[in-house]
Design a protein around this motif. Structure first.
Motif, PDB file in Angstrom:
ATOM      1  N   ARG A  23       7.813  -4.263   1.805  1.00 44.64           N
ATOM      2  CA  ARG A  23       6.640  -2.962   1.605  1.00 44.64           C
ATOM      3  C   ARG A  23       5.676  -3.383   2.787  1.00 44.64           C
ATOM      4  O   ARG A  23       4.901  -2.427   3.008  1.00 44.64           O
ATOM      5  CB  ARG A  23       5.878  -2.968   0.337  1.00 44.64           C
ATOM      6  CG  ARG A  23       6.961  -2.441  -0.628  1.00 44.64           C
ATOM      7  CD  ARG A  23       6.262  -2.287  -1.860  1.00 44.64           C
ATOM      8  NE  ARG A  23       5.305  -1.274  -2.027  1.00 44.64           N
ATOM      9  CZ  ARG A  23       4.648  -0.812  -3.169  1.00 44.64           C
ATOM     10  NH1 ARG A  23       4.671  -1.459  -4.175  1.00 44.64           N
ATOM     11  NH2 ARG A  23       3.488   0.082  -2.795  1.00 44.64           N
ATOM     12  N   THR A  24       5.533  -4.446   3.336  1.00 50.56           N
ATOM     13  CA  THR A  24       4.580  -4.895   4.267  1.00 50.56           C
ATOM     14  C   THR A  24       5.161  -5.827   5.229  1.00 50.56           C
ATOM     15  O   THR A  24       5.737  -6.781   5.108  1.00 50.56           O
ATOM     16  CB  THR A  24       3.121  -5.595   3.871  1.00 50.56           C
ATOM     17  OG1 THR A  24       3.009  -4.867   2.761  1.00 50.56           O
ATOM     18  CG2 THR A  24       2.341  -6.075   4.934  1.00 50.56           C
ATOM     19  N   ASP A  29       2.181  -0.818   6.477  1.00 50.65           N
ATOM     20  CA  ASP A  29       3.196  -0.560   5.390  1.00 50.65           C
ATOM     21  C   ASP A  29       4.413   0.040   5.763  1.00 50.65           C
ATOM     22  O   ASP A  29       4.618   0.641   6.849  1.00 50.65           O
ATOM     23  CB  ASP A  29       2.589   0.548   4.551  1.00 50.65           C
ATOM     24  CG  ASP A  29       0.976   0.201   4.050  1.00 50.65           C
ATOM     25  OD1 ASP A  29       0.933  -0.967   3.625  1.00 50.65           O
ATOM     26  OD2 ASP A  29       0.230   1.266   4.003  1.00 50.65           O
ATOM     27  N   LEU A  32       6.838   2.696   9.832  1.00 48.73           N
ATOM     28  CA  LEU A  32       5.445   1.930   9.457  1.00 48.73           C
ATOM     29  C   LEU A  32       4.417   2.880   9.790  1.00 48.73           C
ATOM     30  O   LEU A  32       4.279   3.825  10.487  1.00 48.73           O
ATOM     31  CB  LEU A  32       5.442   1.043  10.572  1.00 48.73           C
ATOM     32  CG  LEU A  32       6.440  -0.251  10.837  1.00 48.73           C
ATOM     33  CD1 LEU A  32       5.795  -1.214  11.879  1.00 48.73           C
ATOM     34  CD2 LEU A  32       6.812  -0.877   9.557  1.00 48.73           C
ATOM     35  N   SER A  33       3.171   2.791   8.961  1.00 41.03           N
ATOM     36  CA  SER A  33       2.223   3.392   8.620  1.00 41.03           C
ATOM     37  C   SER A  33       1.089   2.275   8.240  1.00 41.03           C
ATOM     38  O   SER A  33       1.208   1.260   7.874  1.00 41.03           O
ATOM     39  CB  SER A  33       2.300   4.348   7.648  1.00 41.03           C
ATOM     40  OG  SER A  33       2.636   4.110   6.565  1.00 41.03           O
ATOM     41  N   GLY A  34      -0.058   2.846   8.142  1.00 38.88           N
ATOM     42  CA  GLY A  34      -1.201   2.145   7.678  1.00 38.88           C
ATOM     43  C   GLY A  34      -1.746   0.716   8.222  1.00 38.88           C
ATOM     44  O   GLY A  34      -1.932  -0.005   7.809  1.00 38.88           O
ATOM     45  N   ARG A  35      -1.743   1.038   9.783  1.00 37.96           N
ATOM     46  CA  ARG A  35      -2.072  -0.108  10.595  1.00 37.96           C
ATOM     47  C   ARG A  35      -3.255  -0.717  10.179  1.00 37.96           C
ATOM     48  O   ARG A  35      -4.440   0.179  10.240  1.00 37.96           O
ATOM     49  CB  ARG A  35      -1.922   0.199  11.916  1.00 37.96           C
ATOM     50  CG  ARG A  35      -2.051  -0.739  13.073  1.00 37.96           C
ATOM     51  CD  ARG A  35      -1.797  -0.407  14.244  1.00 37.96           C
ATOM     52  NE  ARG A  35      -2.074  -1.405  15.607  1.00 37.96           N
ATOM     53  CZ  ARG A  35      -1.661  -1.245  16.651  1.00 37.96           C
ATOM     54  NH1 ARG A  35      -0.912  -0.212  16.999  1.00 37.96           N
ATOM     55  NH2 ARG A  35      -2.200  -2.224  17.734  1.00 37.96           N
ATOM     56  N   TRP A  45      -4.951  -7.678   9.158  1.00 32.53           N
ATOM     57  CA  TRP A  45      -4.819  -8.404   7.756  1.00 32.53           C
ATOM     58  C   TRP A  45      -5.752  -9.631   7.716  1.00 32.53           C
ATOM     59  O   TRP A  45      -5.954  -9.867   6.649  1.00 32.53           O
ATOM     60  CB  TRP A  45      -3.189  -8.668   7.815  1.00 32.53           C
ATOM     61  CG  TRP A  45      -2.778  -9.263   6.384  1.00 32.53           C
ATOM     62  CD1 TRP A  45      -2.188  -8.739   5.498  1.00 32.53           C
ATOM     63  CD2 TRP A  45      -2.893 -10.616   5.891  1.00 32.53           C
ATOM     64  NE1 TRP A  45      -1.823  -9.575   4.315  1.00 32.53           N
ATOM     65  CE2 TRP A  45      -2.143 -10.753   4.794  1.00 32.53           C
ATOM     66  CE3 TRP A  45      -3.088 -12.057   6.783  1.00 32.53           C
ATOM     67  CZ2 TRP A  45      -1.952 -11.926   4.040  1.00 32.53           C
ATOM     68  CZ3 TRP A  45      -3.021 -12.946   6.113  1.00 32.53           C
ATOM     69  CH2 TRP A  45      -2.388 -13.143   4.684  1.00 32.53           C
TER      70      TRP A  45
END
Length: 274
Positions: free
Chosen positions: A149-150, A165, A172-175, A178
């Motif tokens: 998922r990541t 994500d 991919l999304s939600g850059r 981290w």
């Protein structure tokens, strides 16, 4: 906790720019970018065996779920697959997405292959490639968490780890950032069972284990640059480190003989991919 070079196991030496350490089928694998070879190393005689010779640098690789070796033919703009009989065939053409060099690769648990360079591309198991993101500050190593998922990507010049994500179709999304690593310069990375990331650092001659956010949990000091690291071995508690002395991209030949594969035993096993 800090480990010194004297506490490391020495598995191989007298190499060039060593990269892409992997654990596969009970053997360590790595690439020597100086000579353009992908090699494997087992407990049989301790001598690395050449599996593929290809133009380098870069020469990053990983394995598909069926065990096939997949490597980046950077200058040709292709992903190349080696079948069980040793034959080589184009797996995906990346040239239409970028004319620059392609760098790192990771294959997730669904068989999706992520490759980065001037942009980040996913190649799904049917061989179809599509661009996903760009604008990175020198993208380098990538890792995928065990739940698929990541995706975490090292931005060497950005001194950060960037996460996305992953959807079921590989999009991919939600850059997001981290981990802000301060002065840390991440290259190859891997993930452990506590959700921490190990990253290799060339200019600071170390490997560091960090939590999300960037807090350092452990550090392994070296006497030369760390280009990549991988948690493997039968229990995935061996951190294999690809290290070499770095003189710059224009001095690759000077690295010959300085490359080493080093190993450290850690408490927390590796998970996910690679």
């Amino acid at each position: 906790m800090t480990q010194a070079p004297s506490e490391l196991m020495h598995l191989a030496g007298d190499r060039g720019l060593v990269e892409s350490p992997r654990w596969h089928n009970g053997r360590w694998w790595f690439a020597d970018w100086t000579v353009g070879e992908i090699m494997s190393l087992g407990n049989d005689d301790g001598v690395p065996k050449t599996v593929v010779s290809a133009p380098a640098p870069p020469l990053s690789f990983d394995f598909l779920p069926d065990g096939s070796l997949l490597f980046v033919s950077s200058r040709a703009g292709k992903l190349v697959r080696q079948t069980s009989d040793g034959a080589l065939a184009t797996y995906a053409d990346l040239a239409s997405f970028s004319k620059g060099l392609w760098n790192e690769i990771v294959v997730d648990g669904r068989g999706n292959t992520y490759v980065n360079g001037e942009c980040l591309v996913v190649v799904t198991p049917d061989g179809k490639a599509r661009p996903l993101a760009g604008g990175f500050a020198f993208p380098n190593g990538m890792a995928v968490t065990p739940d698929n998922r990541t995706l975490i990507l090292a931005e060497s010049h950005g001194r950060r780890l960037t996460a996305f994500d992953i959807a079921a179709d590989g999009v991919l999304s939600g850059r997001r950032v981290w981990a802000d690593l301060g002065e840390g310069t991440p290259d190859g990375i891997c993930v452990d069972a506590q959700g921490c990331v190990w990253y290799a650092d060339v200019p600071h001659k170390c490997c560091a284990r960090v939590r999300e956010g960037g807090a350092v949990q452990q550090r392994i000091e070296l006497d030369r640059g760390a280009f990549a690291c991988m948690l493997g071995g039968p229990d995935r508690k061996t951190l294999l480190i690809a290290a070499a002395r770095w003189f710059g991209m224009d001095c690759m030949d000077d690295m010959a003989g300085t490359g080493q594969l080093l190993a450290a035993t850690v408490d927390i096993p590796g998970v996910g991919w690679p």
